[in-house]
Design an enzyme around this catalytic site. Structure first.
Site, PDB file in Angstrom:
ATOM      1  N   LYS A  99       0.837  -1.206   0.000  1.00 25.26           N
ATOM      2  CA  LYS A  99       0.000   0.000   0.000  1.00 25.26           C
ATOM      3  C   LYS A  99       0.870   1.253   0.000  1.00 25.26           C
ATOM      4  O   LYS A  99       0.583   2.219  -0.714  1.00 25.26           O
ATOM      5  CB  LYS A  99      -0.923   0.004   1.226  1.00 25.26           C
ATOM      6  CG  LYS A  99      -2.081  -0.975   1.100  1.00 25.26           C
ATOM      7  CD  LYS A  99      -2.804  -1.207   2.418  1.00 25.26           C
ATOM      8  CE  LYS A  99      -3.833  -2.323   2.246  1.00 25.26           C
ATOM      9  NZ  LYS A  99      -4.287  -2.922   3.507  1.00 25.26           N
ATOM     10  N   GLN A 155      -5.517  -1.919   9.454  1.00 27.36           N
ATOM     11  CA  GLN A 155      -5.262  -3.236   8.854  1.00 27.36           C
ATOM     12  C   GLN A 155      -5.865  -4.341   9.723  1.00 27.36           C
ATOM     13  O   GLN A 155      -5.649  -4.385  10.931  1.00 27.36           O
ATOM     14  CB  GLN A 155      -3.751  -3.441   8.688  1.00 27.36           C
ATOM     15  CG  GLN A 155      -3.341  -4.713   7.980  1.00 27.36           C
ATOM     16  CD  GLN A 155      -3.786  -4.771   6.520  1.00 27.36           C
ATOM     17  OE1 GLN A 155      -3.842  -3.751   5.829  1.00 27.36           O
ATOM     18  NE2 GLN A 155      -4.108  -5.954   6.048  1.00 27.36           N
ATOM     19  N   ASP A 210     -11.820   1.814   3.153  1.00 27.21           N
ATOM     20  CA  ASP A 210     -11.986   0.353   3.053  1.00 27.21           C
ATOM     21  C   ASP A 210     -13.427  -0.017   2.686  1.00 27.21           C
ATOM     22  O   ASP A 210     -13.687  -1.131   2.234  1.00 27.21           O
ATOM     23  CB  ASP A 210     -11.719  -0.281   4.433  1.00 27.21           C
ATOM     24  CG  ASP A 210     -10.378  -0.986   4.516  1.00 27.21           C
ATOM     25  OD1 ASP A 210      -9.881  -1.449   3.476  1.00 27.21           O
ATOM     26  OD2 ASP A 210      -9.848  -1.078   5.637  1.00 27.21           O
TER      27      ASP A 210
HETATM   28  N1  GUN Z   1      -6.886  -7.376   5.663  1.00 23.34           N
HETATM   29  C1  GUN Z   1      -6.996  -8.109   4.525  1.00 23.34           C
HETATM   30  N2  GUN Z   1      -7.580  -7.380   3.549  1.00 23.34           N
HETATM   31  C2  GUN Z   1      -7.842  -6.176   4.082  1.00 23.34           C
HETATM   32  C3  GUN Z   1      -8.432  -4.987   3.555  1.00 23.34           C
HETATM   33  O1  GUN Z   1      -8.866  -4.885   2.398  1.00 23.34           O
HETATM   34  N3  GUN Z   1      -8.520  -3.940   4.430  1.00 23.34           N
HETATM   35  C4  GUN Z   1      -8.076  -4.009   5.710  1.00 23.34           C
HETATM   36  N4  GUN Z   1      -8.219  -2.935   6.494  1.00 23.34           N
HETATM   37  N5  GUN Z   1      -7.523  -5.091   6.222  1.00 23.34           N
HETATM   38  C5  GUN Z   1      -7.411  -6.164   5.408  1.00 23.34           C
END
Ligand code: GUN
Length: 284
Positions: free
Chosen positions: A53, A97, A120
């Site tokens: 990211k 996350q 998200d």
């Molecule tokens: N963990 C796995 N995929 C994601 C996601 O798309 N967003 C977040 N915040 N955590 C994750």
């Protein structure tokens, strides 16, 4: 039949090139889209996602801040941090996350994030908007999947979409997005009896169960569009999907590979949502 492979990686690169231009135009107006990622603990998969990211954000000129906290962080401390981030006018997107350590209530954290900064698309307000067919932040992996299908002009309306897996992050929302596009949607999950009767009926088959090669060519009908969301590490260290690629390639009309398929699209849609948020905060 030998399927056409849909490389999310290439589509993601094209989309990011356009985003870079858009971010440059915004910078002329004094706007820099800004994303804050909160990572708790040292889960290797999470650390790897977060790194991806950061790198992608830099590439397109989105300002990305990473807040790393120890796994001893309390729920109260995390909620207070989110309150501060909600109130910080310079931040357009907040991503915590997942998964979080067991002592932290994930739902309480998701609901604490200002829906206007929920890039998200996990907040109940944004899920509700998505369910009622309104424009909002859509969850990144589902949105990436729909974008991949659209990139190949694959018809969604009237098609039978079968989804294997019903997670809140992928399975459920991708079904909703495709229902919004007038597909007929069937959800299969761990309690479904005789899954094969459903998967073999799918025009578009989406697999997100986290089990290597759970679906093979024999489980699908000739000409199906197959989307593989799985990321599984084999004993030899290689990444592989939930679909047995070789046998599926012979049966499908389109198929997404692992790696270089859905994965790169998830991060791209996160950047899309962050830029969208920055524009919304500036009434653009
Ligand atoms: N963990 C796995 N995929 C994601 C996601 O798309 N967003 C977040 N915040 N955590 C994750």
């Amino acid at each position: 039949m030998s399927a056409e492979v849909i490389y999310g990686k290439e589509l993601a690169a094209d989309l990011r090139e356009n985003m870079k231009k858009e971010v440059f135009e915004l910078s002329k107006k004094g706007i820099t889209p800004s994303l804050t990622v909160v990572l708790i603990g040292h889960d290797p998969a999470s650390e790897s996602y977060v790194k991806g990211k950061q790198k992608a954000s830099e590439e397109v000129g989105v300002d990305s801040n990473l807040i790393k906290l120890p796994d001893t962080t309390t729920e109260q401390e995390l909620l207070e941090l989110i309150t501060d981030l909600n109130e910080d006018g310079k931040i357009h997107g907040i991503l915590v996350q997942l998964p979080l350590p067991n002592h932290i209530n994930e739902q309480a954290v998701i609901e604490a994030i200002d829906p206007k900064k929920d890039v998200d698309g996990f907040h109940p307000v944004n899920i509700g908007r998505m369910m009622t067919g309104k424009d909002t932040f859509y969850p990144c992996t589902p949105y990436g999947i729909v974008t991949m299908l659209r990139s190949k002009n694959i018809t969604i309306e009237g098609k039978h979409v079968v989804i294997v897996g019903r997670s809140n992050i992928v399975g459920k929302p991708v079904g909703q997005l495709l229902l919004n596009e007038n597909a007929t949607v069937t959800y299969c999950h761990s309690k479904t009896k005789n899954i094969k009767q459903f998967t073999q009926a799918a025009d578009i088959l989406i697999v997100a169960v986290g089990r290597a090669h759970f679906i093979t060519g024999d489980d699908m009908k000739e000409g199906a569009v197959v989307v593989d969301v799985g990321v599984n590490r084999l004993d030899n260290g290689k990444l592989t999907g939930d679909v047995d690629f070789e046998s599926a390639l012979e049966k499908a009309s389109y198929i997404t590979p692992v790696p270089r398929g859905v994965g790169p699209m998830t991060i791209t849609m996160l950047l899309h949502n962050t830029i969208k948020s920055a524009k919304q905060f500036n009434n653009l």
